[in-house]
Every structure is written in structure tokens, then in C-alpha cells.
Design a protein around this motif. Structure first.
Motif, mmCIF file in Angstrom:
data_model
loop_
_atom_site.group_PDB
_atom_site.id
_atom_site.type_symbol
_atom_site.label_atom_id
_atom_site.label_comp_id
_atom_site.label_asym_id
_atom_site.label_seq_id
_atom_site.Cartn_x
_atom_site.Cartn_y
_atom_site.Cartn_z
ATOM 1 N N ASP A 25 -16.739 5.699 31.040
ATOM 2 C CA ASP A 25 -16.679 6.503 29.905
ATOM 3 C C ASP A 25 -16.828 7.924 29.982
ATOM 4 N N ILE A 26 -17.448 8.436 30.852
ATOM 5 C CA ILE A 26 -17.781 9.806 31.391
ATOM 6 C C ILE A 26 -16.342 10.133 31.829
ATOM 7 N N ALA A 33 -25.360 11.148 27.248
ATOM 8 C CA ALA A 33 -23.843 10.370 26.625
ATOM 9 C C ALA A 33 -23.847 8.905 26.381
ATOM 10 N N GLY A 34 -24.826 8.198 26.975
ATOM 11 C CA GLY A 34 -25.141 6.990 26.841
ATOM 12 C C GLY A 34 -25.719 6.467 25.328
ATOM 13 N N GLY A 35 -26.856 7.390 25.371
ATOM 14 C CA GLY A 35 -27.514 7.332 23.728
ATOM 15 C C GLY A 35 -26.678 7.769 22.742
ATOM 16 N N ALA A 36 -25.617 8.811 22.996
ATOM 17 C CA ALA A 36 -24.771 9.070 21.880
ATOM 18 C C ALA A 36 -23.788 7.903 21.646
ATOM 19 N N ILE A 37 -23.267 7.058 22.655
ATOM 20 C CA ILE A 37 -22.546 5.888 22.620
ATOM 21 C C ILE A 37 -23.231 4.775 21.736
ATOM 22 N N GLN A 38 -24.465 4.456 22.078
ATOM 23 C CA GLN A 38 -25.201 3.714 21.377
ATOM 24 C C GLN A 38 -25.345 3.952 19.968
ATOM 25 N N ALA A 39 -25.592 5.151 19.724
ATOM 26 C CA ALA A 39 -25.870 5.639 18.288
ATOM 27 C C ALA A 39 -24.491 5.487 17.565
ATOM 28 N N ALA A 40 -23.438 5.558 18.250
ATOM 29 C CA ALA A 40 -22.070 5.404 17.523
ATOM 30 C C ALA A 40 -21.647 4.015 17.489
ATOM 31 N N MET A 54 -20.625 13.559 22.062
ATOM 32 C CA MET A 54 -20.007 13.136 20.924
ATOM 33 C C MET A 54 -18.575 12.870 21.308
ATOM 34 N N ALA A 55 -18.030 13.650 22.160
ATOM 35 C CA ALA A 55 -16.489 13.021 22.455
ATOM 36 C C ALA A 55 -16.677 11.931 23.310
ATOM 37 N N ILE A 56 -17.482 11.778 24.209
ATOM 38 C CA ILE A 56 -17.537 10.465 24.868
ATOM 39 C C ILE A 56 -17.945 9.371 24.076
ATOM 40 N N ALA A 57 -18.790 9.510 23.040
ATOM 41 C CA ALA A 57 -18.938 8.090 22.096
ATOM 42 C C ALA A 57 -17.511 7.975 21.425
ATOM 43 N N LEU A 58 -17.046 8.951 20.939
ATOM 44 C CA LEU A 58 -15.796 8.694 19.804
ATOM 45 C C LEU A 58 -14.687 8.120 20.737
ATOM 46 N N GLU A 59 -14.525 8.565 21.654
ATOM 47 C CA GLU A 59 -13.399 8.176 22.693
ATOM 48 C C GLU A 59 -13.643 6.639 22.873
#
Length: 248
Positions: free
Chosen positions: A47-48, A73-80, A113-118
Motif C-alpha cells: 500500500d505504501i 498510514a495504516g490508521g488512515a486506511i482503516q479510517a477510510a 491521505m493518498a495511501i488511504a484513497l489509492e
């Protein structure tokens, strides 16, 4: 509301203001009776690497910051992912919106943010996204990574008058539909922080605007922590925003 968090975010990983002791604790103390904490998990390397170059990832590793940056970054993915069904907030650090694909500055390492949205886009969760970045500083890294992709609209509000600032946000949030609304939530434009513009109540208003836009377009929403450096007011500003995000 679910808040993605990990005790490791309390560590002082560098000497910059985003890593200062007490920053995360100030927020946790203000919101802990009002939210449900979810333990953050590190992002997968895939993901990174979908967002950042091998040389940049290697640099973060050499600086000894990969573990904490990948956890953010992982926390952002979880939130998304949670945000597709209910509002969620990633209480994470390091922040991310100054991280481009191959470089970073401004206390950032990976662009959360970009990692989560991607990841959402790659796995078919979304077709179109909107990013509201209300941090004091322009989110250049997010723009550098995502603007050329074509599926994301990014808005960084700017005004010298707080009422104009709020009107501009309201106007842009109502300008088009999207599948998810991601918020880069920086609180350093508060009247008692670096920017000196917004009140605590303004953050509640912004949260409510996001809530209403998502109700209008029947879309998901999530937010990730960016700036905010006056620990004395940071917690209540985050709380006000989260209450607005819930429609309160």
C-alpha cells in the motif's frame, strides 16, 4: 464515532513540533469519553509502495521512521474503510500532506491521505473522491500525488477573513458529487495557534458542513490528523470538529 489510534503515536519520534510530547495526549483526554477507539495497524508495504518511490521508502527506513510512519498510514486506511459506512477519524502521526511520491518535508514522511484513497480506488471501493484540507499550510504532497490521477478533487481553503473562509468551504463542498470525502484535518489555523484565524466553533461548523455534504451525496467520510501545535486548545478543537462531523 470510531477513532483510529495507537499508544505508539505518543512517542517523540523526532524533535519536530508534530512529534512533541503531549500533543496526542491532549486530544485523547478531550475526546476519550465521546468516541470508540480502534487500534491502528501498520499499512502493508504494498500500500505504501503504490504511492511512494522505493528511494523515498528507503530514506524513511534509514531515518528509523518507517515503523511509526507505516502505522500512521495504516490508521488512515482503516479510517477510510470504516468511513465508507460511518464517519471515522484517524488520530495518527506523523502527519502526511507534505509528503510527495519521492520526497517529503513539513514533519511528514508518508502521505496518509493518498495511501488511504489509492487503496480504496485500487480495490474498487470508490470511483470519485473529494479532499478538504483545512490545515494552515497547503497540502502540496497530496496535490502532487493525486491531482494528476483524475479521480480526486482537492480543496485547500484560504482567506484572511474567517467568515469568507467558511463560505468558501461550503461552496466547494456543494459543487460536485463524490463517493468519499476525505478531510486532512489540521488545526493550526486556530486563533490561538500558528494561523490565528479560526475559532473552536468554526471547526464544529466545518465538521457539520462535511456531514451535510455527505448526507446530500450519500457518500462516505473520514478525516486524518495533520497539524495543530498549541496543546492547550488542540483537544477541544478536535472534539468540536468530530461533534460537527457527527451532525452535532
Amino acid at each position: 464515532m470510531k477513532v483510529i489510534y495507537h499508544d505508539d503515536f505518543c512517542q517523540s519520534y523526532t524533535s519536530d513540533p508534530a512529534a512533541a510530547h503531549g500533543r496526542m495526549e491532549a486530544i485523547v483526554n478531550a475526546i476519550q469519553d465521546r468516541v470508540e477507539f480502534v487500534k491502528a495497524r501498520p499499512a502493508e508495504e504494498s500500500d505504501i509502495s503504490a504511492v511512494h518511490t522505493p528511494s523515498h521508502i528507503a530514506l524513511v527506513e534509514r531515518e528509523g521512521l518507517y515503523e511509526i510512519a507505516s502505522l500512521a498510514a495504516g490508521g488512515a486506511i482503516q479510517a477510510a474503510q470504516i468511513g465508507m459506512n460511518e464517519p471515522a477519524f484517524a488520530l495518527i502521526r506523523p502527519p502526511g500532506h507534505h509528503a510527495s511520491a519521492g520526497s517529503a518535508w513539513g514533519f511528514c514522511y508518508f502521505n496518509n491521505m493518498a495511501i488511504a484513497l489509492e487503496k480504496l480506488k485500487r480495490e474498487g471501493w470508490i470511483v470519485k473522491a473529494f479532499i478538504l484540507d483545512f490545515d494552515l499550510h497547503f497540502g502540496d504532497g497530496t496535490v502532487n500525488i493525486l491531482e494528476r490521477k483524475g479521480y480526486v478533487t482537492i480543496y485547500n481553503p484560504s482567506a484572511h477573513d474567517r467568515n469568507e473562509y467558511l463560505r468558501n468551504i461550503e461552496k466547494h463542498l456543494s459543487s460536485e458529487s463524490f463517493d468519499i470525502l476525505g478531510v486532512s484535518a489540521g488545526f493550526d489555523n486556530h486563533e490561538e495557534d500558528w494561523g490565528g484565524l479560526l475559532t473552536t466553533e468554526d471547526y464544529r461548523v466545518i465538521g457539520k458542513m462535511v456531514c451535510e455534504a455527505c448526507q446530500k451525496y450519500r457518500c462516505g467520510t473520514f478525516a486524518v490528523l495533520e497539524g495543530g501545535y498549541n496543546h492547550r486548545v488542540l483537544g477541544r478543537n478536535v472534539l468540536a470538529f468530530l461533534e460537527g462531523l457527527e451532525g452535532r
